[in-house]
Each structure stands twice: as C-alpha cells, then as structure tokens.
Design an enzyme around this catalytic site. Sequence first.
Site, short mmCIF file in Angstrom:
data_model
loop_
_atom_site.label_atom_id
_atom_site.label_comp_id
_atom_site.label_asym_id
_atom_site.label_seq_id
_atom_site.Cartn_x
_atom_site.Cartn_y
_atom_site.Cartn_z
N GLY A 45 -57.50 79.38 10.41
CA GLY A 45 -56.04 79.28 10.49
C GLY A 45 -55.57 78.26 9.47
O GLY A 45 -56.36 77.46 8.98
N CYS A 47 -64.28 78.01 10.85
CA CYS A 47 -63.34 77.25 10.02
C CYS A 47 -62.38 76.45 10.91
O CYS A 47 -62.82 75.53 11.58
CB CYS A 47 -62.60 78.19 9.06
SG CYS A 47 -61.78 77.28 7.76
N TYR A 48 -61.09 76.83 10.98
CA TYR A 48 -60.17 76.09 11.87
C TYR A 48 -60.70 76.10 13.30
O TYR A 48 -60.63 75.09 14.01
CB TYR A 48 -58.79 76.75 11.83
CG TYR A 48 -57.75 76.02 12.67
CD1 TYR A 48 -57.08 74.92 12.15
CD2 TYR A 48 -57.46 76.43 13.97
CE1 TYR A 48 -56.14 74.24 12.92
CE2 TYR A 48 -56.53 75.76 14.74
CZ TYR A 48 -55.87 74.67 14.22
OH TYR A 48 -54.94 74.00 14.97
N HIS A 66 -66.80 81.12 6.31
CA HIS A 66 -66.31 82.39 6.88
C HIS A 66 -67.40 83.47 6.83
O HIS A 66 -67.56 84.13 5.80
CB HIS A 66 -65.09 82.88 6.09
CG HIS A 66 -63.88 82.05 6.33
ND1 HIS A 66 -63.01 82.27 7.37
CD2 HIS A 66 -63.42 80.95 5.69
CE1 HIS A 66 -62.05 81.37 7.35
NE2 HIS A 66 -62.27 80.55 6.34
N GLU A 117 -67.31 86.30 8.16
CA GLU A 117 -66.71 87.64 8.21
C GLU A 117 -66.39 88.19 6.83
O GLU A 117 -66.18 89.39 6.66
CB GLU A 117 -65.45 87.62 9.09
CG GLU A 117 -64.24 86.85 8.53
CD GLU A 117 -64.28 85.35 8.76
OE1 GLU A 117 -65.38 84.79 8.96
OE2 GLU A 117 -63.21 84.72 8.72
N GLY A 135 -50.96 112.98 7.81
CA GLY A 135 -51.90 111.99 7.29
C GLY A 135 -53.14 111.91 8.19
O GLY A 135 -53.17 112.53 9.25
N ASP A 185 -54.36 109.43 9.98
CA ASP A 185 -54.23 108.73 11.27
C ASP A 185 -53.57 109.61 12.32
O ASP A 185 -54.08 109.75 13.43
CB ASP A 185 -53.41 107.44 11.11
CG ASP A 185 -53.97 106.55 10.01
OD1 ASP A 185 -55.15 106.72 9.68
OD2 ASP A 185 -53.21 105.72 9.49
N SER A 186 -52.43 110.21 11.96
CA SER A 186 -51.76 110.99 13.00
C SER A 186 -52.53 112.27 13.30
O SER A 186 -52.50 112.77 14.42
CB SER A 186 -50.30 111.27 12.64
OG SER A 186 -50.22 112.11 11.54
N LYS A 223 -58.97 101.84 9.05
CA LYS A 223 -58.95 103.20 8.50
C LYS A 223 -60.32 103.86 8.51
O LYS A 223 -60.47 105.01 8.91
CB LYS A 223 -58.38 103.13 7.08
CG LYS A 223 -58.24 104.44 6.39
CD LYS A 223 -57.15 105.29 7.00
CE LYS A 223 -55.89 105.27 6.21
NZ LYS A 223 -54.74 105.80 6.90
#
Length: 514
Positions: free
Chosen positions: A55, A82-83, A169, A171, A225, A227-228, A370
């Site tokens: 953060g 980190c934070y 980090h 990640e 698309g 996603d939908s 995605k």
Amino acid sequence: MNQEKVIVIDFGGQYNQLVARRVRECNVYCEIYSYKTDIEQIKAMNPQGIILTGGPNSCYEDNAPTYTKELFELGIPVLGLCYGAQLMMHVLGGKVEKAPVREYGKTRVFVDKASPLFTDVASTTICWMSHFDYISKTAPGFAIVAHSADCPVAAAENREKKLFAIQFHPEVLHTQEGTKILYNYVRGICGCAGSWRMDSFVQNAIQEIRAKVGNGKVLCALSGGVDSSVAAVMLAKAIGDQLTCVFVDHGLLRKNEGDEVEEVFGPNGSYELHFVRVNAQERFYGKLAGVTEPEKKRKIIGEEFIRVFEEEAKKIGAVDFLVQGTIYPDVVESGLGGESAVIKSHHNVGGLPDCVDFKEIIEPLRDLFKDEVRKAGLELGIPEKLVFRQPFPGPGLGIRIIGEVTAEKVRIVQDADAIYREEIAKAGLDRTIGQYFAALTNMRSVGVMGDERTYDYAVALRAVNTIDFMTAESAEIPFAVLQTVMSRIINEVRGVNRVFYDLTSKPPGTIEFE
Ligand code: XMP
C-alpha cells in the site's frame, strides 16, 4: 462456497489483484477484502491463510490504514507483503522508519536462514522491491530470514505464531521465485490441499446460480464479447430456458459482429435459450450526437443499454435478475474493488444508472481475470474461436472513436479494424498478441492521393501484450505487416489518409483510447 480459501486484505497497493491471482494459480480459492472489513467477518469465513498487501502509506503515520492486533492472534497463518509486512511489525511492537535508501526495482535478496517460506528458493534470489520505509527492528518473537544490500529485513518470521513478513513483492513476475514463495506459503504453511480448479469454480458457480434464481426469470446482457458470452453459457447451463439473452446491437460493434453473435446464440445456434436481438443503432447514435467527453459517452452508452434491457424485460414480464459479464479488472478500475483509484467507469459496472429496475444483478465472473474467464469458457465447452476472441469493451467502438460518434466514423473504424484483424491473423499473430484493434483519431490531415489533395482522418492501430489487462506493453509487430495494413486501409477505406501505430504502454496509457 464451502472450500478452502485464502483471504487477501487490501491496503491499496497496485499489485493486490495479482496476489489473489497467484494464489488461485496454486489451486486455492482466493478473495480480496478491504482493510476496513470487520475482523468478525474475516473470522466467519474461516480462511486457511490471510495475506496483507502492499500500500502507498507509511504505517507509523496518523490515519494510515491499519488492522486490529487480534488478526495476528487467530492462529491463522498471516503473510504480510511490503506495507503488510511493515504493518505487521508496527502493530506487534517492531519499528518501521523512513529508509535511508529507497529501494525500487529488481534487487538481489540473500536468504540467511532456512524458512518454510523459502523452501527450494536459491540462497541469492532476484526480487522486486518498491518501498520508502523499512523495518528497522523486528517485533518480539520474529527472526530475520533474508536481507538485501539496503534492507536489513527483507523477510522475517515468527514460525511458532505462523506469522511471516516479506518486504518485496512475490506476486510480481519480476520476482524470479515469487510464485514458489507464495506456493510455499499457501500450500506449505497454510496447508491448503490445492483442490480448487476452474472446473470447481464453474460447477460451484452453476450451483450458486441455480440456488439464487430458483424459478425466477433471468435476463442476460449479451454483448458478444468473451466475458458476456461465458456468463451467458454458464447461465444457460444453470437454468436453461429460464434465461433470455438480449443482444443489443448499438451500432458500435465490430464489422459483421452482430450477425456472428446471432449465429452462435440465435435460434440456429448451439444453446437452448431465448435470444432477442435489438437493433438500436439509431437510438444510440441519436443519444451520442454532439457528445465528445469520454466519461459522458461511456455513461450514455451504459445507461441506454440498461434502458433497452429494461424495456425488453418488461416485454418478457416478471424478470427478476439481470446477468452481466463483469470481470475483476472492470471492478477494480471502476473503483469498486477496494482501495484503488477510479480509472474509468466501466460499462459493466460504474456506467450503470443508479436506479436499475431489476431485483438483483448476477455477475458470475466478478472475481476472475480475463485468462481465467477463458479457462472457464473452455471448461463450459464453448468453442475456442469464441473463447479466444479479441476482448471487446461494452461501449464498443464508442470509445475507439475519439470525439463525436457518427455513423460515418463507425463505418471507417469498422472497415479499418476488419483489415487490421485479417492481416494480423494472416501473419499468424492473432493468438500471440494480447489485444489489438484499430481506433479512429479525431485528427484530419492533408495528404495526396492520385495527384489530388485529400483532407481525411487518421486511423491509429493499437496492439498490446498483457497478461492481466491491468498493465500492458505495446506489441512488436513486424514492420512489413504494419505496412501492409497501412496500405490496405488507405486504399480500401474511404476517408482515411494516414495510419499511426500506438507505442504507449499501460500505464501511462490505457489499452482503449477513451
Ligand atoms: P483499459 O482501456 O481500461 O482496458 O486499459 C482494459 C481492458 O478492459 C477493456 N475495457 C472494457 N471492457 N467495458 C468492458 O467490458 C468497458 O467499459 C471497458 N473499457 C475497457 C479493454 O478492451 C481492455 O481489454
């Protein structure tokens, strides 16, 4: 869902969504909650592990985001990043101060002591650092397990209490062994079995939808698309003909897209659902006439969409639920996902009017990225052609036409985009580039064609490589391919006399133009 899960507590860092994603890559379900979430709520979820994110604040300042000490006394393993690491030390009696040297970028970290967090990690390993403050003194009971040249506490642990703190980090992919470190935490320290798979997600989601919907009627907002489409098929599997998919052709689709969507989902398509196509081009162009401000355009398109759905819902009668294909990055960038800033009002979320005439909105993909949505699509048996289709934003070409939207501009950008896509596919690049499309700049310039002066539009070509759509680099397309695209666009698309290639990464740009 009754399954093992790890909770990520969000302190406003930029990589937080990546943390959740990496945990899911370890086959453990993961959700993100704000640091404002009450401890009782966290306890009720009974997570196997808790991760505190990075953060932008300094934990020793007044009003800095914090968390109750009780969190570290639950007996649940906690990993601070980190934070999150600094906060853990600060709350438990260590010391955090402004660092004499700010560390930023790839940094060599030396692992000094065996720790379950660093199992199978090299004793010198490259990690991504990004911090102004540092832990100058660990809290009582903690041992330092790693350091870097400028950071005496790159990692520390209180193994007995199952508390772990990492200044870097893991990640971020720049941390070479970051995935292994998170795997060690999630699967080793938290003891998760790693039974979560995309098929469990799909099965659970289908069951949850059935339980929630009962005998109700559901309307799905289908844009065509990825996603939908995935959301629609998931709903079709869950509730069959209680579902009506409404596909609004807002006149801002890619070339021929309306017909392609109808082929898949319409009466001759592969799914048993009710399909309604609404041709609303004129209605949308009318609302957009004279509007140039990007957020206003987004809101108008979003609002008009929902109004069309409401009208269709009334025709069907007694529709209880609306389904949308919102995915995680939409939620984050619309500022609804936690502590991050609003970047754009995404059509699927922030663009919705305040008053929506449905009992509830169902967003089954809200927690996925995605590429995870694509995996879910494959699980659902959706054809690869559809699953790997280029992402297309809800507001469509409306945000790829800078300035006012007109039918003429839509025609230009549709034709240019179709040529671009065709040539990218011919060059065999369609599966390797993350996202690519043509946009219409609002710029007109002087050119010469066949000895005549022209004063026409400039088309911009965009192609980016991205894993998660939150960050992106412009893609290197062979110059010969770009040249072919350029000459075809100028020769075949009336009204264009110039073609640009956009080199901007995200950040500072975004993938779309508006
Ligand atoms: P940006 O432009 O925000 O795009 O970098 C990131 C990804 O999101 C897509 N995008 C949208 N998708 N509704 C959507 O469904 C929207 O309003 C929207 N705006 C951007 C964009 O195409 C890219 O894949």
